[in-house]
Design a protein around this motif. Structure first.
Motif, PDB file in Angstrom:
ATOM      1  N   ARG A 172      -7.014   2.021   5.887  1.00  0.00           N
ATOM      2  CA  ARG A 172      -7.606   1.227   4.816  1.00  0.00           C
ATOM      3  C   ARG A 172      -6.810  -0.045   4.516  1.00  0.00           C
ATOM      4  O   ARG A 172      -6.790  -0.516   3.365  1.00  0.00           O
ATOM      5  N   ASP A 173      -6.190  -0.639   5.528  1.00  0.00           N
ATOM      6  CA  ASP A 173      -5.388  -1.842   5.293  1.00  0.00           C
ATOM      7  C   ASP A 173      -6.248  -2.998   4.792  1.00  0.00           C
ATOM      8  O   ASP A 173      -5.868  -3.712   3.850  1.00  0.00           O
TER       9      ASP A 173
ATOM     10  N   LYS B  88       0.844  -1.196   0.000  1.00  0.00           N
ATOM     11  CA  LYS B  88       0.000   0.000   0.000  1.00  0.00           C
ATOM     12  C   LYS B  88       0.877   1.242   0.000  1.00  0.00           C
ATOM     13  O   LYS B  88       1.828   1.344   0.776  1.00  0.00           O
TER      14      LYS B  88
ATOM     15  N   LEU C  47      -4.485   2.371  -6.439  1.00  0.00           N
ATOM     16  CA  LEU C  47      -4.407   0.998  -6.925  1.00  0.00           C
ATOM     17  C   LEU C  47      -4.168   0.960  -8.430  1.00  0.00           C
ATOM     18  O   LEU C  47      -3.336   0.182  -8.932  1.00  0.00           O
TER      19      LEU C  47
ATOM     20  N   LEU D  10      -8.352   5.929  -2.996  1.00  0.00           N
ATOM     21  CA  LEU D  10      -7.873   4.556  -2.830  1.00  0.00           C
ATOM     22  C   LEU D  10      -7.741   3.849  -4.174  1.00  0.00           C
ATOM     23  O   LEU D  10      -6.727   3.200  -4.468  1.00  0.00           O
TER      24      LEU D  10
ATOM     25  N   GLN E 150      -0.616   1.901  -9.272  1.00  0.00           N
ATOM     26  CA  GLN E 150       0.336   0.852  -8.945  1.00  0.00           C
ATOM     27  C   GLN E 150       0.245  -0.329  -9.907  1.00  0.00           C
ATOM     28  O   GLN E 150       1.258  -0.916 -10.285  1.00  0.00           O
TER      29      GLN E 150
ATOM     30  N   VAL F 151      -1.544   6.683   1.458  1.00  0.00           N
ATOM     31  CA  VAL F 151      -2.893   6.197   1.758  1.00  0.00           C
ATOM     32  C   VAL F 151      -2.956   5.865   3.243  1.00  0.00           C
ATOM     33  O   VAL F 151      -2.308   4.925   3.702  1.00  0.00           O
TER      34      VAL F 151
ATOM     35  N   LEU G 206      -8.723  -5.414  -2.239  1.00  0.00           N
ATOM     36  CA  LEU G 206      -8.610  -4.981  -3.630  1.00  0.00           C
ATOM     37  C   LEU G 206      -7.434  -5.658  -4.328  1.00  0.00           C
ATOM     38  O   LEU G 206      -7.549  -6.106  -5.475  1.00  0.00           O
ATOM     39  N   VAL G 207      -6.299  -5.744  -3.642  1.00  0.00           N
ATOM     40  CA  VAL G 207      -5.122  -6.379  -4.239  1.00  0.00           C
ATOM     41  C   VAL G 207      -5.389  -7.856  -4.493  1.00  0.00           C
ATOM     42  O   VAL G 207      -5.024  -8.407  -5.540  1.00  0.00           O
TER      43      VAL G 207
ATOM     44  N   GLU H 154      -9.203  -2.846   3.323  1.00  0.00           N
ATOM     45  CA  GLU H 154      -9.741  -2.532   1.990  1.00  0.00           C
ATOM     46  C   GLU H 154      -8.671  -2.735   0.915  1.00  0.00           C
ATOM     47  O   GLU H 154      -8.948  -3.299  -0.148  1.00  0.00           O
ATOM     48  N   TRP H 155      -7.463  -2.266   1.219  1.00  0.00           N
ATOM     49  CA  TRP H 155      -6.365  -2.423   0.252  1.00  0.00           C
ATOM     50  C   TRP H 155      -6.064  -3.894   0.005  1.00  0.00           C
ATOM     51  O   TRP H 155      -5.892  -4.329  -1.144  1.00  0.00           O
TER      52      TRP H 155
END
Length: 488
Positions: free
Chosen positions: A14-15, A7, A52, A48, A55, A11, A21-22, A17-18
């Protein structure tokens, strides 16, 4: 495709959520995958998702309020820019655009595509969910690296994408709601975690919405409780501040809300302590059956929460979930004309009692329940059941004992109560508060509930008397919780 999944440092929080998503983007499946990301405005969804996309070298498109034709042209231009084309793509229909988009993911590594503010597109091109469904289904049989995320702030619209007979029902592998920061994360975000009294006041007014600090207030934050009054007067209560009308905008932005006056009246009723369906109806001068629709819409919009009474079947109370709206209805709306004329300091000086009873007090009760769902769970020596609130009827005493924090459990002896708690924001708590909890526990035990391991908890934003402290030292069923404990 970037291989890193760490992450970005910019940001905050939001750990979970991240990580979700990943995991969605990098899952090694040879088929198209769909995710739906929703959340009220100002929660940082776009922030957020852009991080993503950057990245993962994906494609990001933010829809706007436009006609179907203009939206299609904007999409074609954005897709061309992503592909490095010197001229925009020209699609005759959304059918062509969606087909082309999915065609890009038939080779290579996972292709992340984010379509933000999707409700704008679905409004002018209602065929879009069906077109996406067709391509998702097609690429369950054929190989595809598509990872499509649909994002939006209109909660009722986004919730409907996967509901009932909707075209995309059963097609999503991710359904993520980006919620406000909880009270502890908010304190860290505002850098006031070492001042619980200030942190609790800030959260009671602005909640856990990250945009309010950085985008709206440009990091203008009070440094101590002593600065809070001046800060709130020059920000939330000032007609020059973007936060001044924000509560109104939050309501107006919900697509299913048309008669805003009715919805404000419903919210004002709840903010004023009329938290039952009958109480709300009586406050606004309507029959209870006539307010079912606005209550449902406010719940679907995540602005109102329906909380069942843990001790009385069929009874429920409503609670405003957005602190800024509750603050607006309780403090600002009754004095709106004076606030517009720049009398924020005078209005605030006369609002201390209302703020304490209608804003800070109920909000403190809510974060006490949140505390018991989080760090406080370790204090309870029983399998955790439901956490909520309720009312215990004391027929002999001819009174209703309100339980602000209640925890039930299910053990070998059947249904039981693990904790009964009372919360007071601006009052030093004494033995009389504990006595009410003892009486409530006795009454519940008399009804057949297992209260053998029931703790009696007092939550205070101010403190406790020496007498109550002495009782706690002598008994192992009494728990005293301070603001500092909740923020530790």
């Amino acid at each position: 495709m970037a291989s890193s999944v760490e992450k970005p440092a910019h940001v905050f929080g939001r750990d979970a959520e991240w990580a979700g998503l990943v995991s969605f983007v990098t899952r090694p499946l040879p088929h198209a995958m769909l995710g739906v990301v929703s959340g009220r405005r100002r929660m940082g969804k776009t922030y957020l998702l852009r991080a993503l996309v950057e990245q993962q070298q994906g494609f990001y498109f933010a829809a706007t309020a436009a006609t179907a034709g203009e939206s299609l042209r904007q999409f074609g231009a954005a897709l061309a820019a992503h592909a490095g084309s010197p001229s925009p793509f020209s699609f005759a229909t959304w059918d062509d655009a969606v087909t082309y988009l999915f065609g890009l993911a038939t080779h290579g590594g996972p292709l992340l595509v984010v379509i933000d503010e999707f409700p704008y597109l679905a409004k002018t091109a209602p065929e879009l969910p069906s077109l996406i469904q067709r391509e998702i289904d097609r690429f369950q049989l054929e190989e595809s690296s598509m990872r499509l995320l649909l994002c939006g702030s209109a909660m009722s619209v986004m919730g409907g994408l996967l509901a009932s007979t909707a075209p995309l029902r059963g097609r999503a592998q991710l359904e993520l709601i980006v919620r406000p920061f909880d009270y502890r994360a908010s304190a860290q975000f505002w850098n006031v975690q070492d001042d619980p009294a200030l942190a609790a006041r800030l959260h009671a007014v602005l909640g856990g919405t990250p945009a309010y600090r950085r985008q709206f207030l440009a990091d203008d934050a009070p440094g101590s409780v002593a600065e809070f009054d001046e800060w709130i007067s020059r920000t939330v209560l000032s007609p020059l501040s973007p936060l001044f009308r924000e509560a109104r905008y939050l309501l107006a932005e919900e697509t299913d809300i048309r008669d805003t006056a009715l919805y404000h009246s419903v919210l004002a009723a709840v903010a004023g302590g009329n938290s039952t369906r009958g109480g709300i109806a009586n406050y606004i001068g309507r029959k209870a059956v006539d307010i079912s629709h606005p209550l449902n819409v406010l719940e679907d919009s995540h602005l109102l929460e329906h909380e069942e009474d843990l001790f009385r079947t069929g009874r429920a109370q409503y609670r405003i979930t957005e602190p800024l709206i509750n603050f607006y209805e309780a403090v600002m709306r009754p004095a709106w004309a004076r606030l517009e004329s720049g009398q924020g300091r005078e209005v605030w000086a006369q609002s201390s009692e209302r703020f304490s009873s209608q804003v800070a007090g109920p909000h403190f009760e809510a974060i006490c329940r949140e505390f018991m769902l989080g760090p406080g769970v370790a204090l309870v020596d029983a399998p955790l059941g439901r956490v909520g609130r309720g009312v215990v009827s004391d027929t002999a005493g001819r009174r209703q004992i309100e339980i602000d924090v209640a925890i039930t459990h299910f053990g070998n002896a059947g249904a039981g109560v693990a904790l009964l708690g009372e919360a007071k924001w601006g009052r030093t708590m004494g033995v009389d508060h504990l006595d009410r909890l003892v009486r409530a526990r006795d009454l519940l035990g008399g009804r057949g509930l297992d209260t053998g391991r029931c703790l009696l908890a007092c939550f205070s934003g101010t403190g406790f008397t020496d007498a109550l402290r002495a009782v706690e030292a002598e008994r192992d069923d009494v728990l005293l919780v301070t603001l500092a404990d909740m923020y530790a």
